[in-house]
Enzyme design. Sequence first.
Site, PDB file in Angstrom:
ATOM      1  N   ILE A  44      -9.198  11.587  34.075  1.00 36.29           N
ATOM      2  CA  ILE A  44      -8.768  12.628  33.199  1.00 36.29           C
ATOM      3  C   ILE A  44      -9.380  12.689  31.947  1.00 36.29           C
ATOM      4  O   ILE A  44      -9.239  13.241  30.776  1.00 36.29           O
ATOM      5  CB  ILE A  44      -7.195  12.368  32.954  1.00 36.29           C
ATOM      6  N   GLU A  96      -4.677   3.511  26.069  1.00 34.68           N
ATOM      7  CA  GLU A  96      -3.632   3.816  25.311  1.00 34.68           C
ATOM      8  C   GLU A  96      -3.666   3.082  24.058  1.00 34.68           C
ATOM      9  O   GLU A  96      -3.219   3.504  22.899  1.00 34.68           O
ATOM     10  CB  GLU A  96      -2.319   3.477  26.134  1.00 34.68           C
TER      11      GLU A  96
HETATM   12 MO1  MOS Z   1      -0.875   8.107  29.816  1.00 39.29          MO
HETATM   13  S1  MOS Z   1       0.909   8.759  28.706  1.00 39.29           S
HETATM   14  O1  MOS Z   1      -0.175   6.834  30.960  1.00 39.29           O
HETATM   15  O2  MOS Z   1      -1.409   9.350  30.972  1.00 39.29           O
END
Ligand code: MOS
Length: 737
Positions: free
Chosen positions: A465, A703
Site C-alpha cells: 500500500i 504507524e
Molecule cells: Mo493500517 S490503519 O493498519 O492500514
Amino acid sequence: MRTGIGAALPRVDGRLKVTGAARYAAEHPADGLLYGVVVSSSIAKGRIVSIDTAAACAVPGVVDVITHENRPHVAIRSRSYSDAIAPSGSPLRPLYDAKIHFSGQPVALVVAETFEAALYAATLVAVEYKAARHNTDLRNALDERFAPSGSRSEPKQSRGDAPSAHNDAPVRVAGEYHLAVEHHNPMEMHATTVIWEGGGRITVYDKNQGSQNVHGYLAKVFGFRAGDVRVLNPFVGGAFGSGLRPQYQVFLAVLAAKKLERSVRVSMTRQQMFTHVHRPECLQSVSLSSDKEGKLKSMMMTATSAVSRYEAFSETLLDWAAIAYSCDNFKFDYAVAPLDIPTPGDMRAPGAATGMNLFEIALDELAYEANIDPLELRIRNYSEKDELHGLPYTSKALKSAYREGAARFGWAKRSQAPRSMKDGKELVGWGMATGIWEAMMMETAASATLGANGHLGVASATSDIGPGTYTMMTQVAAETLGIPVESITARLGDSDLPKAPVEGGSAAAASVGAAVAMACRAVAGKLFKAAKKADGEALGKAKLEDVEFVDGAVRLKSDPSRAVSYGEIMRAAGEQSIEGKATAKPSGGDKKARNTHSAVFAEVKVDEDLGVVRVTRLVSAVAAGRIINPQTARSQIIGGAVMGIGMALHEESIMDHRLGRCMTHNLADYHIPAHADVPEIDVIFVDEPDAEVSPLGVKGVGEIGIVGTAAAVANAIFHATGKRVRELPITIDKLLD
Ligand code: MOS
C-alpha cells in the site's frame, strides 16, 4: 552496492510508478467496459419511499440503473457481509433495502457505456425519502455510550486506587480533550474494475489492503465459487487503513457485472471518499497526578469514540499510557457511542494516534504544573517493562531515542517557561512527546522459485500500500540466497498467491519478510542437496550449516574457493526450476511485550497577530528493531509525521449536524499538510538489536511515525504561546481570542 537487508535500496517498483506504467484499480482496460456512478443518499436517516429512474434511463448510453428494487439476488444474512477486519455488528449491505443509515449511503448505481453518460444520468435519479430524526453529534450521544463487545482491549482497566491517589497528590492536572473526525484521503480513490470473464467468472482489480479478504467477501456475498473470483491489487495508491475492509464500490461493481454479465468499473469521487471509513471522533478526559519530582501517582482517563449504529468499531485507545509509564494507580474507561454515520475504521496507528497523542498533551501539562522539563518528566517515569501487562520487552531502546532525538534537536538549549523564546515577532515553541505502537507479526505464506537461468521469483498475496513491500521482499530474497536484486522479481497483490493477511498494523515487513526468507531457505536446502549429488567434490563432506549461499553459488564457509554455482547445480540435476514454500507464524507466545517506540521533538513558530502556526523543525527518533531498508523506512516515518502535523493543525471533517453530512468533503476544505506546511523532517533510527520480536528482528514502521507527533506539535504551541488548546486540530480560530 549492497542490496540485501539493511541497504537503502531504491524502490524496485519506483520506475513503474513514476512513468505511469503501474496500473491502479481504475486503470485496467477491459473490452466493452461499462461505467457505474454511485447516487448517494441526501438524508442521514430514514427510508427511501420511491426512486424514479425514468429520466436517467432515457439518457443515451445508459444501460441500467440498479436500486434495491431491481438488484439481483445477494446474500441475505448480514453475517455473510463480514470480512476479516469487521467489528461486531451488521455490516452495510449496499442497495439491500430502503433503509438509510447515513448521509452519502449509496442508493442507486447508474451504469452506462461511458463515464460521462453515467455521471450525467446519476444527477437525474429522483429519490423520495421519508427522513427520520438523526444525530451526528457525539456530545449528544454520550447517554448512549456502551462498552463495545469484542473490543481489542479491556474497555475498563484499573489498578490501585486512582481517585484517592489523585486527591492526595501535590501536583494535579485535568482536562477534556477532543479529536475531530479525520478521513484517510489517499491519493488513489477507492475504485474497482470488474472484468467479466464469461462462464460466471470474474477478475476484480480493486483498491484494497488485502486481496484475499476482498476475495472471501465477494465469494460469500455473491455466492461465487472460490475459483471463479480472482482479486488483484498489484499497486495501491495509499490507503492508511481505508482499504482494510471491502468498501462499497467493490460490492456495487460486482453487483452490476453479475446482473449485466459485462465488465464494469466503479470509482468513488473525492466527495464520496468522505462517505465511508474514517478515524472516529473522540472525547477523552484525562486527570493526572504526580509527586513534586514528577513521578506519576495516578492516571484517570475516560474516552468515548463515535461509532455507527450498525457496527461497533473499537480501538485500543487508552492502554498505551499504562503500558509505557510506570504508575501504581490508574482507572480507564473506554466506550463508544452510536451516531447516524458510516462505520469508522482503522486509520494509521488506530487508537494510539488518538489516545496516546491526547494523553501526551496531558502529560505535558503535568510537566509544566510540576515545573519539570517535559523530557525529564518522561525519563523519571520510564519503565523497562510493559507496565500494564507486567511483561518484559523483547527490546526497548526508547531511552536511546530520547537521548539521540534530544541531541539532534538541541533540546538542552530550551528554556522551560512558556513565551520565553522568540524569533523576531514570532513566538518560538519547543515541544516533545513519546510514541508507542505494537510490533506485530501475522501468519503469512510465501513462495520462492529459482529458474535455471538464475532468475528468482518470490510471491505472497500480501499488498504494497506504499511502504515498499516489493522492495523489502526483494531485499530479503537477495540476502537469503545471494542473488542480485536485478535477478529477482517479487509478486504480490493477487488472491491466487500464497495466503497472506491484509497489509496493516505495520506487520507486513516482519511477517512477509519472514515468509520470504523461509521460502528462500527452502530453496537453499534443495539446492544444497542437489549440489551434493551433482558435485560432491567441491563441497566434500560439508553439512548445510557449513555452507553459505553467496553470489549465486553454494560455497564452503571455511574455503570460499570451493563453490558450485546454482546454474551448474541445476544443469547437473536436470532441473528447470526449484521451488520453496513456507508459512511464517508468530512465535514466542505472550511472555514478552513487543512494541516500537519513538521520541518526537517539534519546533513551531507562531504569529500571534494572525494565529498562524508553522512547524519549523521536527525530529523523530524511532526504536523499531532491525530496519530492512533505511530509505523506505524513513519515508514511512516522514509520512506518519506529516499525518501527525495534519492531526495537530489541519485535518478535520466538519459535520453539519442539521443535515448530518460532512461538509468538508474535498481537499480544499479538508486540508492535509501541503509542502509549505511541512519542514525538513529529521528521522533517526536508533540501534535496537532484537533477536526475539520476529524471525528477522524486524518490528515494522508504518504507524509509529504519527504517534507522538501531533502531541509534540501541540506541546510546542503551548510552549510558544502559553495557551493550552485541548482540541485537535489546533486551527487559527482556537489561537485567536
Ligand atoms: Mo493500517 S490503519 O493498519 O492500514
